[in-house]
Scaffold this motif. Structure first.
Motif, mmCIF file in Angstrom:
data_model
loop_
_atom_site.group_PDB
_atom_site.id
_atom_site.type_symbol
_atom_site.label_atom_id
_atom_site.label_comp_id
_atom_site.label_asym_id
_atom_site.label_seq_id
_atom_site.Cartn_x
_atom_site.Cartn_y
_atom_site.Cartn_z
ATOM 1 N N SER A 171 0.851 -1.190 0.000
ATOM 2 C CA SER A 171 0.000 0.000 0.000
ATOM 3 C C SER A 171 0.880 1.230 0.000
ATOM 4 O O SER A 171 1.891 1.277 0.695
ATOM 5 C CB SER A 171 -0.912 0.008 1.229
ATOM 6 N N GLU A 172 0.521 2.222 -0.797
ATOM 7 C CA GLU A 172 1.349 3.417 -0.945
ATOM 8 C C GLU A 172 0.562 4.660 -0.563
ATOM 9 O O GLU A 172 -0.614 4.804 -0.918
ATOM 10 C CB GLU A 172 1.856 3.545 -2.385
ATOM 11 N N ASN A 173 1.224 5.567 0.162
ATOM 12 C CA ASN A 173 0.624 6.823 0.569
ATOM 13 C C ASN A 173 0.883 7.903 -0.473
ATOM 14 O O ASN A 173 1.640 7.714 -1.429
ATOM 15 C CB ASN A 173 1.181 7.270 1.933
ATOM 16 N N ALA A 174 0.268 9.055 -0.269
ATOM 17 C CA ALA A 174 0.399 10.144 -1.239
ATOM 18 C C ALA A 174 1.826 10.663 -1.338
ATOM 19 O O ALA A 174 2.255 11.143 -2.393
ATOM 20 C CB ALA A 174 -0.554 11.284 -0.859
ATOM 21 N N ASP A 175 2.609 10.580 -0.242
ATOM 22 C CA ASP A 175 3.974 11.096 -0.244
ATOM 23 C C ASP A 175 4.988 10.074 -0.739
ATOM 24 O O ASP A 175 6.200 10.328 -0.701
ATOM 25 C CB ASP A 175 4.372 11.575 1.148
ATOM 26 N N GLY A 176 4.537 8.922 -1.209
ATOM 27 C CA GLY A 176 5.454 7.907 -1.718
ATOM 28 C C GLY A 176 5.835 6.857 -0.709
ATOM 29 O O GLY A 176 6.439 5.844 -1.065
ATOM 30 N N TYR A 234 8.008 1.520 4.494
ATOM 31 C CA TYR A 234 9.039 2.100 3.638
ATOM 32 C C TYR A 234 8.767 3.583 3.411
ATOM 33 O O TYR A 234 7.629 4.043 3.455
ATOM 34 C CB TYR A 234 9.146 1.352 2.307
ATOM 35 N N SER A 235 9.868 4.316 3.172
ATOM 36 C CA SER A 235 9.754 5.766 2.973
ATOM 37 C C SER A 235 9.706 6.155 1.509
ATOM 38 O O SER A 235 9.349 7.283 1.173
ATOM 39 C CB SER A 235 10.939 6.479 3.637
#
Length: 389
Positions: free
Chosen positions: A275-280, A294-295
């Protein structure tokens, strides 16, 4: 006053005057020496191109005057040692101790420019000089990393090729090898006034010629005859067994043997979901139930290496021992110590890894394997690198 008294007084006065002249001359010599030492260009300059290539190390009193192909700077060699002269109106950016300064040169030396901007390199600091179309960047630091291009001798390699038209055990040289020269790229770390690390990165060009040896994989006449005799014997035995089975009473209730199921497991779990957030940033869920945050995610090129091949030792640039999970990186792209999870094309999961080694450039990762055969099988692949938090 008598004559002797007058003569003694004159002698004392002359000695005093000579002593004063000696003291004054000594003080003047010390002042000149101190002034020369204070103005001497004794910094170490490391001149590179825009990508850190083609490095030239310029020290104050080295034996040979280095040559620079750059138009914005030139080498000056005077009684104060070597220095770099800047063309007038050159845009210069200076980085020192976290501060960033900008200036326009006045057709002056780098030393004069730094003095004018009140930037004083420490005794163990070097000055990295990066030349580009947009100007010059001066990086004053105790540790600098650059890439050195070295022309060196290249030893030819021997390549063995199978030939089914030759009998087994037979060999022949179809191309004679020849040594040549190559241009090699080394990653160099300059720290505290000296070069502390030099690691091979890649070979750009080589004039060496491989020696090619063909070896036979075909069967000899004797082996063919033996194989034919063995096949005939097996056929006769099978025919005899079939006749015996036909005359025998078949058993009742027999069961066919079931083949054993192949078993095996991988030591590295694959990704079940991501799953990925808006900030990557995002979260990985592995098939074994592990959750990793993960960042960021990077698309990179992956290669493989192992110890004992191409001069690779058992210690990394970080000082650790190489092991599966060790990854070589370009430290300007991925800092040493970064934790990662790597998945390569073809369904290959390298899994958890740490950036512990160097020796690659750009958006590449070099993955450590235990054997040369594993490296050959892996080859070069695109991969996804998750930068773990």
């Amino acid at each position: 006053m008598n004559t002797n008294s007058t003569k003694n007084a004159n002698d004392r006065l002359c000695r005093f005057r000579r002593w004063c002249r000696f003291v004054l001359m000594s003080l003047a010599a010390v002042a000149v020496t101190s002034a020369a030492a204070a103005g001497r260009a004794d910094s170490v300059y490391i001149v590179t191109g825009e990508d850190g290539d083609g490095a030239v190390v310029l020290e104050a009193y080295q034996e040979e005057t280095p040559e620079l192909d750059e138009k914005l700077i030139s080498v000056s060699n005077g009684n104060r040692g070597y220095d770099l002269l800047l063309e007038e109106d050159t845009n210069v950016t200076i980085r020192h101790e976290g501060a960033v300064l900008t200036a326009s040169s006045r057709q002056e030396s780098v030393t004069s420019l730094l003095n004018r901007l009140k930037v004083s390199p420490g005794p163990l600091e070097a000055v990295g000089v990066k030349v580009s179309d947009s100007g010059i960047e001066l990086n004053v630091a105790s540790e600098l990393v650059y890439y050195d291009h070295v022309r060196e001798k290249a030893i030819y390699e021997t390549v063995r090729r199978p030939n089914p038209d030759m009998d087994e055990g037979e060999e022949r040289v179809v191309q004679t090898g020849a040594n040549g020269t190559r241009t090699s790229v080394y990653e160099v770390v300059w720290s505290n006034g000296e070069e502390i690390s030099r690691q091979f990165v890649e070979e750009l060009a080589s004039t060496a010629v491989d020696q090619i040896v063909e070896y036979g994989t075909g069967e000899t006449a004797a082996k063919i005859a033996a194989a034919q005799a063995e096949a005939a014997a097996k056929a006769a035995a099978a025919e005899a067994a079939a006749k015996a089975a036909a005359s025998a009473t078949p058993s009742v209730g027999g069961s066919a043997a079931k083949p054993a199921a192949a078993s095996g497991k991988t030591s590295r779990s694959g990704v079940a979901s991501a799953s990925e957030n808006a900030d990557g940033s995002g979260t990985l869920k592995l098939k074994d139930g592990t959750t990793l945050n993960y960042s960021g995610v990077r698309k990179m090129t992956a290669t493989a290496y192992t110890s004992g091949v191409n001069g690779v030792g058992t210690r990394t640039a970080s000082g650790t021992k190489v092991h599966v999970g060790t990854v070589a990186v370009d430290r300007s792209v991925i800092p040493l110590g970064t934790r990662m999870y790597i998945v390569a094309d073809g369904g290959i999961v390298y899994g958890l890894a740490v950036a512990e080694d160097t020796g690659v450039r750009g958006k590449k990762v070099d993955l450590y394997f235990n054997s040369y055969q594993e490296c050959i099988q892996f080859g070069v692949r695109n991969c996804t690198v998750y930068i773990l938090e």
